[in-house]
Design an enzyme around this catalytic site. Structure first.
Site, PDB file in Angstrom:
ATOM      1  N   ALA A 184      98.538 -20.350 106.393  1.00  0.00           N
ATOM      2  CA  ALA A 184      97.491 -20.878 106.900  1.00  0.00           C
ATOM      3  C   ALA A 184      97.731 -21.688 108.307  1.00  0.00           C
ATOM      4  O   ALA A 184      97.065 -22.351 108.689  1.00  0.00           O
ATOM      5  CB  ALA A 184      96.857 -21.913 105.952  1.00  0.00           C
TER       6      ALA A 184
ATOM      7  N   ASN B 104     101.719 -25.969 101.247  1.00  0.00           N
ATOM      8  CA  ASN B 104     102.188 -24.943 101.809  1.00  0.00           C
ATOM      9  C   ASN B 104     102.417 -24.806 103.277  1.00  0.00           C
ATOM     10  O   ASN B 104     103.384 -24.455 103.788  1.00  0.00           O
ATOM     11  CB  ASN B 104     101.366 -23.827 101.417  1.00  0.00           C
ATOM     12  CG  ASN B 104     101.116 -23.456  99.977  1.00  0.00           C
ATOM     13  OD1 ASN B 104     102.233 -22.987  99.250  1.00  0.00           O
ATOM     14  ND2 ASN B 104     100.018 -23.624  99.250  1.00  0.00           N
TER      15      ASN B 104
ATOM     16  N   HIS C 175      95.028 -27.651 111.375  1.00  0.00           N
ATOM     17  CA  HIS C 175      96.394 -28.083 111.426  1.00  0.00           C
ATOM     18  C   HIS C 175      96.781 -27.946 112.855  1.00  0.00           C
ATOM     19  O   HIS C 175      96.929 -26.691 113.796  1.00  0.00           O
ATOM     20  CB  HIS C 175      97.340 -27.080 110.655  1.00  0.00           C
ATOM     21  CG  HIS C 175      96.823 -26.656 109.150  1.00  0.00           C
ATOM     22  ND1 HIS C 175      96.994 -27.820 108.369  1.00  0.00           N
ATOM     23  CD2 HIS C 175      96.319 -25.801 108.393  1.00  0.00           C
ATOM     24  CE1 HIS C 175      96.379 -27.228 107.162  1.00  0.00           C
ATOM     25  NE2 HIS C 175      96.026 -26.045 107.366  1.00  0.00           N
TER      26      HIS C 175
HETATM   27  N1  LIG Z   1     101.314 -20.143 102.180  1.00  0.00           N
HETATM   28  C1  LIG Z   1     100.081 -20.635 102.519  1.00  0.00           C
HETATM   29  O1  LIG Z   1      99.788 -20.967 103.471  1.00  0.00           O
HETATM   30  C2  LIG Z   1      99.063 -20.670 101.632  1.00  0.00           C
HETATM   31  C3  LIG Z   1      97.616 -20.891 101.556  1.00  0.00           C
HETATM   32  C4  LIG Z   1      96.840 -20.871 100.551  1.00  0.00           C
HETATM   33  C5  LIG Z   1      97.324 -20.690  99.408  1.00  0.00           C
HETATM   34  N2  LIG Z   1      98.497 -20.614  99.041  1.00  0.00           N
HETATM   35  C6  LIG Z   1      99.218 -20.526  97.694  1.00  0.00           C
HETATM   36  O2  LIG Z   1      99.077 -19.182  97.183  1.00  0.00           O
HETATM   37  C7  LIG Z   1      99.005 -19.226  95.622  1.00  0.00           C
HETATM   38  C8  LIG Z   1      97.714 -18.607  95.364  1.00  0.00           C
HETATM   39  O3  LIG Z   1      96.721 -18.948  95.809  1.00  0.00           O
HETATM   40  P1  LIG Z   1      95.051 -18.298  95.501  1.00  0.00           P
HETATM   41  O4  LIG Z   1      93.951 -18.741  96.162  1.00  0.00           O
HETATM   42  O5  LIG Z   1      95.460 -16.774  95.183  1.00  0.00           O
HETATM   43  O6  LIG Z   1      94.899 -19.071  93.872  1.00  0.00           O
HETATM   44  P2  LIG Z   1      94.009 -18.401  92.845  1.00  0.00           P
HETATM   45  O7  LIG Z   1      93.772 -19.756  91.931  1.00  0.00           O
HETATM   46  O8  LIG Z   1      92.960 -17.879  93.293  1.00  0.00           O
HETATM   47  O9  LIG Z   1      94.928 -17.417  92.005  1.00  0.00           O
HETATM   48  C9  LIG Z   1      96.170 -17.841  91.119  1.00  0.00           C
HETATM   49  C10 LIG Z   1      96.105 -16.791  90.041  1.00  0.00           C
HETATM   50  O10 LIG Z   1      97.525 -17.128  89.260  1.00  0.00           O
HETATM   51  C11 LIG Z   1      97.332 -16.939  87.952  1.00  0.00           C
HETATM   52  N3  LIG Z   1      98.430 -17.752  87.283  1.00  0.00           N
HETATM   53  C12 LIG Z   1      98.553 -18.804  87.026  1.00  0.00           C
HETATM   54  N4  LIG Z   1      99.785 -19.063  86.653  1.00  0.00           N
HETATM   55  C13 LIG Z   1     100.345 -17.967  86.421  1.00  0.00           C
HETATM   56  C14 LIG Z   1     101.658 -17.566  85.769  1.00  0.00           C
HETATM   57  N5  LIG Z   1     102.576 -18.405  85.222  1.00  0.00           N
HETATM   58  N6  LIG Z   1     101.772 -16.221  85.665  1.00  0.00           N
HETATM   59  C15 LIG Z   1     101.033 -15.383  86.269  1.00  0.00           C
HETATM   60  N7  LIG Z   1      99.877 -15.581  86.828  1.00  0.00           N
HETATM   61  C16 LIG Z   1      99.599 -16.971  86.888  1.00  0.00           C
HETATM   62  C17 LIG Z   1      95.909 -17.556  87.706  1.00  0.00           C
HETATM   63  O11 LIG Z   1      95.495 -17.033  86.305  1.00  0.00           O
HETATM   64  C18 LIG Z   1      95.105 -17.096  88.971  1.00  0.00           C
HETATM   65  O12 LIG Z   1      94.450 -16.026  88.652  1.00  0.00           O
HETATM   66  C19 LIG Z   1      98.791 -20.980  95.396  1.00  0.00           C
HETATM   67  O13 LIG Z   1      99.965 -21.431  94.936  1.00  0.00           O
HETATM   68  C20 LIG Z   1      98.498 -21.428  96.811  1.00  0.00           C
HETATM   69  O14 LIG Z   1      98.766 -22.656  96.748  1.00  0.00           O
HETATM   70  C21 LIG Z   1      99.405 -20.625 100.113  1.00  0.00           C
END
Ligand SMILES: NC(=O)c1ccc[n+]([C@@H]2O[C@H](COP(=O)([O-])OP(=O)(O)OC[C@H]3O[C@@H](n4cnc5c(N)ncnc54)[C@H](O)[C@@H]3O)[C@@H](O)[C@H]2O)c1
Length: 275
Positions: free
Chosen positions: A128, A196, A226
């Site tokens: 992001a 993140n 940011h």
């Molecule tokens: N890099 C970045 O800048 C950035 C930005 C936004 C989000 N993220 C990260 O990306 C990740 C995913 O975000 P999202 O919006 O898709 O989240 P989300 O909540 O929409 O989806 C996460 C999914 O993971 C599943 N899950 C949880 N634990 C699990 C496990 N042990 N095994 C398998 N599946 C599992 C959940 O059931 C859910 O479907 C988060 O950790 C978030 O912090 C990173």
């Protein structure tokens, strides 16, 4: 990394906002270079719905190990502590892994050592925030100071235990209020929702560079914003990223989803612009 003819097999762990949008994009715009072969989520209904939507037969993996075995590249997009285990297992099996939950990686430097030894690559999309290419280039000459300032509408901090503990009343904030000003390791601990971007900037700057993180509740902003300012012999860089949220998950910035798709696109082409 990719042979010109064979499609790379993708396994996606976490079929939420990011995982499912990446999967859908792969099946449309990136289908010449990749195919989604395996899906896994602790929520079986999400796997079923996505497999049906993508028309991936036999796509549901039994478990993480099964998914890793079937994939060339593993995409980690889970919202729990499982990230570290997933990344470790993929790299140990010699598979590449694209991790979206970058903040969780900061707590375990052994994963980076493992990535250096593995046949697989550890791929961390820009997420992001903008300007990581320039931060990495500037780091070659030396970064003397670097600050990340994150501004969110006050309501964006409503589920933060540290804010509750401090007795801060978010509804009463009428102008910019600094909630945190300190080192990245403390920011990550106290504001896991900002983890993140802070972690990605810190990793781009490199291990010897101290990243100052400021977190501000701002009634002025409507988007999560940011700003990164860095200085050194190279000059001075300022970037500002104003994020709209992903329609499927208001905690996730749309740009993060796009950065994952773009990272895959970059692997599928010989032309690298601004990497
Ligand atoms: N890099 C970045 O800048 C950035 C930005 C936004 C989000 N993220 C990260 O990306 C990740 C995913 O975000 P999202 O919006 O898709 O989240 P989300 O909540 O929409 O989806 C996460 C999914 O993971 C599943 N899950 C949880 N634990 C699990 C496990 N042990 N095994 C398998 N599946 C599992 C959940 O059931 C859910 O479907 C988060 O950790 C978030 O912090 C990173």
């Amino acid at each position: 990394m990719t042979s010109r003819n064979a499609k790379l097999k993708l396994g996606i762990i976490g079929c939420g906002a990011i995982g499912s949008r990446i999967a859908r994009s792969v099946m449309k715009e990136l289908k010449g270079a990749f195919e989604v072969v395996a899906l896994y989520d602790i929520d079986q209904a999400k796997v079923g719905a996505l497999a049906k939507r993508l028309n991936v037969r036999g796509g549901a993996a039994r478990d993480v190990d099964d998914l890793i075995r079937r994939s060339d590249i593993v995409i980690e997009a889970v919202n729990t502590q499982a990230t570290l285990d997933i990344v470790r297992a993929a790299l140990t099996a010699g598979k590449s892994v694209m991790a979206m939950s970058i903040g969780r990686l900061l707590s375990d430097s052994s994963l980076f050592d493992l990535a250096r030894r593995s046949k697989g690559q550890l791929i961390l999309p820009s997420g992001a925030v903008a300007g990581l290419d320039a931060i990495k280039a500037a780091a070659l000459l030396g970064i003397t100071s670097i600050t990340l300032t994150t501004r969110k509408p006050p309501a964006g901090f409503s589920d933060n235990p540290y804010i509750r503990e401090k007795g801060i009343h978010l509804k009463d904030i009428a102008r910019d209020a600094v909630l945190f000003d300190g080192e990245v390791k403390d920011a990550v601990r106290l504001f896991p929702q900002n983890i993140n971007v802070a972690a990605t900037v810190a990793l781009a700057a490199g291990p010897g560079v101290k990243l100052r993180v400021r977190i501000i509740a701002s009634p002025e902003v409507i988007r999560n914003t940011h700003e990164v300012v860095l200085e050194g012999e190279f000059g001075r860089i300022t970037t500002k990223t104003e994020n709209t949220v992903c329609p499927d998950n208001p905690k996730t910035s749309y740009l993060a989803v796009l950065s994952g798709i773009r990272a895959l696109q970059g692997m599928a082409t010989n032309i690298k612009i601004g990497t």
